[in-house]
Design an enzyme around this catalytic site. Structure first.
Site, PDB file in Angstrom:
ATOM      1  N   LYS A  35      65.909  59.613 -60.634  1.00 40.87           N
ATOM      2  CA  LYS A  35      67.195  59.022 -60.286  1.00 40.87           C
ATOM      3  C   LYS A  35      67.299  57.601 -60.808  1.00 40.87           C
ATOM      4  CE  LYS A  35      66.117  58.304 -55.564  1.00 40.87           C
ATOM      5  NZ  LYS A  35      66.745  57.131 -55.146  1.00 40.87           N
ATOM      6  N   THR A  67      72.463  52.199 -48.626  1.00 40.89           N
ATOM      7  CA  THR A  67      71.814  53.187 -49.494  1.00 40.89           C
ATOM      8  C   THR A  67      70.491  53.686 -48.912  1.00 40.89           C
ATOM      9  OG1 THR A  67      70.789  51.396 -50.762  1.00 40.89           O
ATOM     10  CG2 THR A  67      72.876  52.303 -51.603  1.00 40.89           C
ATOM     11  N   GLY A  69      68.011  56.018 -47.381  1.00 46.46           N
ATOM     12  CA  GLY A  69      67.908  57.468 -47.265  1.00 46.46           C
ATOM     13  C   GLY A  69      68.477  58.240 -48.435  1.00 46.46           C
ATOM     14  N   THR A  70      68.809  57.557 -49.530  1.00 48.12           N
ATOM     15  CA  THR A  70      69.424  58.275 -50.648  1.00 48.12           C
ATOM     16  C   THR A  70      68.491  59.321 -51.251  1.00 48.12           C
ATOM     17  OG1 THR A  70      68.809  56.463 -52.148  1.00 48.12           O
ATOM     18  CG2 THR A  70      71.052  56.458 -51.271  1.00 48.12           C
ATOM     19  N   GLY A  71      67.224  58.999 -51.410  1.00 41.88           N
ATOM     20  CA  GLY A  71      66.294  59.959 -52.010  1.00 41.88           C
ATOM     21  C   GLY A  71      66.108  61.200 -51.158  1.00 41.88           C
ATOM     22  N   CYS A  72      65.926  60.998 -49.879  1.00 40.37           N
ATOM     23  CA  CYS A  72      65.755  62.130 -48.958  1.00 40.37           C
ATOM     24  C   CYS A  72      67.027  62.973 -48.881  1.00 40.37           C
ATOM     25  CB  CYS A  72      65.388  61.627 -47.566  1.00 40.37           C
ATOM     26  SG  CYS A  72      63.799  60.781 -47.493  1.00 40.37           S
TER      27      CYS A  72
END
Length: 126
Positions: A35, A67, A69-72
């Site tokens: 990402k 932002t 928690g975006t990866g999870c």
């Protein structure tokens, strides 16, 4: 940061993202998504490398402090889309669209004073 650690190098631009994805493929992954949210510029570019080759998923960057928690959220949304039967590219694209909506709507939550969470229920809490 996770991709840098796994691939063993700095990721500072699109070439770095592609290189990291290719390194993960060489390590045995069947697909790799790097990402671009930690990058700079007005566009967020995610790089997906798989047996289909390299694909870019691009969206305008949303300037916000929300932002966390975006990866999870992104990975869970991809898994959900795959479970619904979408192919990998379509699942990543749909999940990216969902995540952008969750980031865009996060100001509505007004939770905390720091690096706030994305709005997971943006599509149903109108």
């Amino acid at each position: 940061p996770e991709a840098e650690r796994l691939a063993g190098g700095k990721i500072e631009d699109l070439d770095g993202q592609i290189g990291a994805a290719e390194a993960l493929i060489e390590m045995g992954a069947r697909a790799a998504l790097i990402k671009g949210g930690h990058g700079s510029g007005s566009v967020v570019r995610d790089v997906l490398v798989s047996s289909r080759g390299m694909e870019l998923i691009e969206r305008p960057r949303i300037e916000t402090r929300h932002t966390h928690g975006t990866g999870c959220t992104y990975s869970a949304a991809i898994a959900a889309q795959l479970a619904l039967g979408l192919d990998l590219t379509a699942a990543v694209t749909a999940a990216h669209r969902y995540l952008q909506g969750a980031i865009a709507a996060a100001d509505q939550l007004q939770i905390g004073a720091g690096h706030g969470p994305v709005h997971h229920f943006h599509a149903i809490w109108q």
